[in-house]
Design a protein around this motif. Structure first.
Motif, mmCIF file in Angstrom:
data_model
loop_
_atom_site.group_PDB
_atom_site.id
_atom_site.type_symbol
_atom_site.label_atom_id
_atom_site.label_comp_id
_atom_site.label_asym_id
_atom_site.label_seq_id
_atom_site.Cartn_x
_atom_site.Cartn_y
_atom_site.Cartn_z
ATOM 1 N N SER A 1 -34.283 -4.638 -13.614
ATOM 2 C CA SER A 1 -33.278 -4.242 -12.757
ATOM 3 C C SER A 1 -32.170 -5.297 -12.456
ATOM 4 O O SER A 1 -32.240 -6.124 -11.353
ATOM 5 C CB SER A 1 -33.688 -3.808 -11.290
ATOM 6 O OG SER A 1 -34.533 -2.659 -11.503
ATOM 7 N N PRO A 2 -31.236 -5.484 -13.550
ATOM 8 C CA PRO A 2 -30.336 -6.493 -13.293
ATOM 9 C C PRO A 2 -29.003 -5.993 -12.345
ATOM 10 O O PRO A 2 -29.195 -4.975 -11.693
ATOM 11 C CB PRO A 2 -29.740 -6.611 -14.695
ATOM 12 C CG PRO A 2 -29.759 -4.929 -15.131
ATOM 13 C CD PRO A 2 -31.153 -4.719 -14.649
ATOM 14 N N TYR A 3 -28.574 -7.276 -11.841
ATOM 15 C CA TYR A 3 -27.472 -6.996 -10.602
ATOM 16 C C TYR A 3 -26.357 -7.795 -11.067
ATOM 17 O O TYR A 3 -26.338 -8.943 -11.834
ATOM 18 C CB TYR A 3 -28.029 -7.396 -9.205
ATOM 19 C CG TYR A 3 -28.794 -8.628 -9.253
ATOM 20 C CD1 TYR A 3 -28.050 -9.862 -8.808
ATOM 21 C CD2 TYR A 3 -29.990 -8.988 -9.412
ATOM 22 C CE1 TYR A 3 -28.374 -11.149 -8.741
ATOM 23 C CE2 TYR A 3 -30.632 -10.189 -9.330
ATOM 24 C CZ TYR A 3 -29.709 -11.027 -8.927
ATOM 25 O OH TYR A 3 -30.079 -12.562 -8.813
ATOM 26 N N ASN A 4 -25.167 -7.453 -10.517
ATOM 27 C CA ASN A 4 -23.994 -8.287 -10.804
ATOM 28 C C ASN A 4 -23.315 -8.632 -9.552
ATOM 29 O O ASN A 4 -22.271 -9.104 -9.401
ATOM 30 C CB ASN A 4 -22.948 -7.439 -11.854
ATOM 31 C CG ASN A 4 -22.418 -6.026 -11.043
ATOM 32 O OD1 ASN A 4 -22.746 -6.048 -9.770
ATOM 33 N ND2 ASN A 4 -21.497 -5.589 -11.861
ATOM 34 N N ASP B 1 -22.799 0.479 -8.129
ATOM 35 C CA ASP B 1 -22.542 1.560 -9.246
ATOM 36 C C ASP B 1 -23.025 0.797 -10.757
ATOM 37 O O ASP B 1 -23.668 1.621 -11.412
ATOM 38 C CB ASP B 1 -21.102 1.655 -9.485
ATOM 39 C CG ASP B 1 -20.512 2.896 -8.687
ATOM 40 O OD1 ASP B 1 -21.463 3.365 -7.649
ATOM 41 O OD2 ASP B 1 -19.458 2.687 -8.430
ATOM 42 N N PHE B 2 -23.397 -0.722 -10.543
ATOM 43 C CA PHE B 2 -23.982 -1.428 -11.873
ATOM 44 C C PHE B 2 -25.285 -1.152 -11.767
ATOM 45 O O PHE B 2 -26.218 -0.929 -12.983
ATOM 46 C CB PHE B 2 -23.467 -2.640 -11.976
ATOM 47 C CG PHE B 2 -23.920 -3.398 -12.998
ATOM 48 C CD1 PHE B 2 -23.574 -3.150 -14.468
ATOM 49 C CD2 PHE B 2 -25.090 -4.223 -12.956
ATOM 50 C CE1 PHE B 2 -23.986 -4.082 -15.650
ATOM 51 C CE2 PHE B 2 -25.757 -4.807 -14.002
ATOM 52 C CZ PHE B 2 -25.310 -4.774 -15.211
ATOM 53 N N ALA C 1 -23.192 -12.923 -13.247
ATOM 54 C CA ALA C 1 -23.124 -12.335 -14.549
ATOM 55 C C ALA C 1 -24.548 -11.796 -14.492
ATOM 56 O O ALA C 1 -25.527 -12.367 -14.331
ATOM 57 C CB ALA C 1 -23.023 -13.543 -15.563
ATOM 58 N N PRO C 2 -24.630 -10.539 -14.837
ATOM 59 C CA PRO C 2 -25.778 -9.730 -14.950
ATOM 60 C C PRO C 2 -26.628 -9.881 -16.210
ATOM 61 O O PRO C 2 -25.815 -10.308 -17.425
ATOM 62 C CB PRO C 2 -25.220 -8.105 -14.708
ATOM 63 C CG PRO C 2 -24.089 -8.018 -15.665
ATOM 64 C CD PRO C 2 -23.577 -9.642 -15.353
ATOM 65 N N ASP C 3 -27.646 -9.594 -16.497
ATOM 66 C CA ASP C 3 -28.692 -9.659 -17.421
ATOM 67 C C ASP C 3 -28.153 -8.537 -18.520
ATOM 68 O O ASP C 3 -27.856 -7.335 -18.021
ATOM 69 C CB ASP C 3 -30.055 -9.715 -17.387
ATOM 70 C CG ASP C 3 -30.760 -10.963 -16.918
ATOM 71 O OD1 ASP C 3 -30.083 -11.982 -17.002
ATOM 72 O OD2 ASP C 3 -31.901 -10.838 -16.239
ATOM 73 N N ARG C 4 -28.133 -8.712 -19.700
ATOM 74 C CA ARG C 4 -27.650 -7.942 -20.756
ATOM 75 C C ARG C 4 -28.629 -8.366 -21.930
ATOM 76 O O ARG C 4 -29.183 -9.418 -22.184
ATOM 77 C CB ARG C 4 -26.105 -7.780 -21.253
ATOM 78 C CG ARG C 4 -25.329 -7.587 -20.050
ATOM 79 C CD ARG C 4 -23.944 -7.513 -20.615
ATOM 80 N NE ARG C 4 -22.857 -7.784 -19.439
ATOM 81 C CZ ARG C 4 -22.545 -6.561 -18.803
ATOM 82 N NH1 ARG C 4 -22.705 -5.374 -18.941
ATOM 83 N NH2 ARG C 4 -21.476 -6.860 -17.891
ATOM 84 N N ASP C 5 -28.893 -7.189 -22.733
ATOM 85 C CA ASP C 5 -29.606 -7.554 -24.068
ATOM 86 C C ASP C 5 -28.757 -7.769 -25.126
ATOM 87 O O ASP C 5 -27.583 -7.278 -25.380
ATOM 88 C CB ASP C 5 -30.701 -6.403 -24.289
ATOM 89 C CG ASP C 5 -31.765 -6.092 -23.382
ATOM 90 O OD1 ASP C 5 -32.221 -7.303 -22.698
ATOM 91 O OD2 ASP C 5 -32.411 -5.007 -23.501
ATOM 92 N N ILE C 6 -29.087 -8.844 -26.075
ATOM 93 C CA ILE C 6 -28.528 -8.921 -27.353
ATOM 94 C C ILE C 6 -29.587 -8.751 -28.427
ATOM 95 O O ILE C 6 -30.378 -9.494 -28.797
ATOM 96 C CB ILE C 6 -28.109 -10.566 -27.403
ATOM 97 C CG1 ILE C 6 -27.328 -10.907 -26.104
ATOM 98 C CG2 ILE C 6 -27.135 -10.764 -28.511
ATOM 99 C CD1 ILE C 6 -26.186 -10.261 -25.715
ATOM 100 N N PRO C 7 -29.239 -7.604 -29.335
ATOM 101 C CA PRO C 7 -30.578 -7.387 -30.288
ATOM 102 C C PRO C 7 -30.266 -8.379 -31.423
ATOM 103 O O PRO C 7 -29.119 -8.855 -31.700
ATOM 104 C CB PRO C 7 -29.978 -5.970 -30.640
ATOM 105 C CG PRO C 7 -29.172 -5.412 -29.674
ATOM 106 C CD PRO C 7 -28.460 -6.573 -29.009
#
Length: 330
Positions: free
Chosen positions: A127-130, A283-284, A306-312
């Motif tokens: 559960s990332p958060y910004n 909302d994020f 800065a939230p966590d995001r995946d980089i394939p």
């Protein structure tokens, strides 16, 4: 953008040289601690350069789950210059190319990315958060700290202090001697809130390996009975409420409010100037909105992160993981 391998210690040095706060998860001690957790291994640290000057540093952990590997950069990269969208995209592409060469088994990289860049995807899990709530502890005076809470925060804390008969203290030493009572409270919390606790060893190892300079357990007791506790991590003058647990006590309500406030005073006494409560919903991250009523009363403002995001890294494999998740979530 170019990158080269460095040591975890060098990540800390770079942050100091640029007079930047370093997330505790980017310290050498944290890499050692997290490597004690099953299926997690320190993967390495890298420095990023653009036009011959350093722009960011980062340490990554290798996570193995469900038969595949991914890299996790907690609150990383640590930017030494402002992270524009173009810089984040260049960094992501350079990092993917580097990881492909060095470690072909890595499926994707999960790290903090401020902008929604082309190389990034919403995370597959967690559960990332910004946004987060950061309590201002500067000056350390009780009245000064309380004055920075919202009106309902001041009201709730005063009521809790008046009615709960709670005493709050630093119980780091006691927890290291016998963590069982504290773990029992965590188990009760998890059963009530519907999640699974980490093994008791993980909490103890955090306290041991990070040491008293970087990890403190504060606890609230009512009539001598353990009612709640928080495991707080510290880096420089920044403290973070990493774990928290509480019991349901008959006839006693809102005693955690007093514990949070008293923990603020304890941390301020250790030289901390901020206390991060770690993530709220919007909302994020709508699934975290249930935390807002409690956390937001302790500050008049919220802080963007800065939230966590995946980089394939393995594009087709990552698409397959997304497809499997969609089927599972139906």
């Amino acid at each position: 953008m170019e990158l080269h391998e460095i040591s975890a210690a060098r990540v800390e040095e770079a942050a100091k040289e640029h007079d930047l706060p370093l997330p505790v998860e980017q310290t050498e001690d944290w890499c050692e601690y997290e490597s004690t957790i099953t299926d997690r291994t320190y993967w390495g640290s890298v420095a990023f350069e653009q036009d011959g000057r350093p722009v960011a540093v980062a340490s990554f952990m290798d996570y193995e789950t469900h038969g595949y590997h991914y890299l996790r950069g907690h609150h990383a990269p640590v930017w030494l210059v402002p992270p524009t969208a173009n810089r984040e995209e260049e960094l992501a592409r350079a990092l993917v190319a580097y990881v492909k060469r060095r470690d072909p088994k890595v499926a994707f990289i999960r790290m903090a990315v401020e902008h929604e860049i082309p190389s990034s995807r919403p995370v597959l899990s967690t559960s990332p958060y910004n946004q987060t709530v950061v309590i201002d502890l500067d000056h350390g005076d009780a009245d000064e700290i309380l004055s920075k809470f919202k009106t309902r925060g001041r009201r709730d804390v005063r009521k809790s202090l008046r009615e709960s008969n709670e005493t709050v203290a630093d119980e780091t030493t006691q927890a290291l001697e016998d963590f069982a009572p504290y773990y029992a409270v965590m188990e009760e919390t998890c059963a009530r809130d519907g999640f699974t606790p980490s093994p008791a060893k993980d909490y103890v190892d955090m306290l041991k390996i990070l040491g008293p300079d970087r990890a403190r357990l504060t606890a609230g007791r009512i009539d001598g009975e353990l009612a709640c506790w928080a495991l707080n991590v510290i880096e420089g003058t920044r403290a973070t409420r990493y774990y928290g647990a509480s019991r349901m006590l008959e006839g006693v309500k809102n005693f955690v409010d007093a514990e949070v406030f008293e923990t603020c005073l304890i941390l301020a006494g250790l030289g901390c100037t901020t206390y991060d409560l770690m993530g709220i919903g919007n909302d994020f991250s709508p699934n975290l909105k249930g935390l807002n009523m409690f956390k937001t009363k302790f500050s008049k403002d919220v802080v963007d992160v800065a939230p966590d995001r995946d980089i394939p890294v393995k594009g087709l494999f990552y698409k397959a993981l997304k497809g499997a998740k969609r089927i599972k979530d139906r």
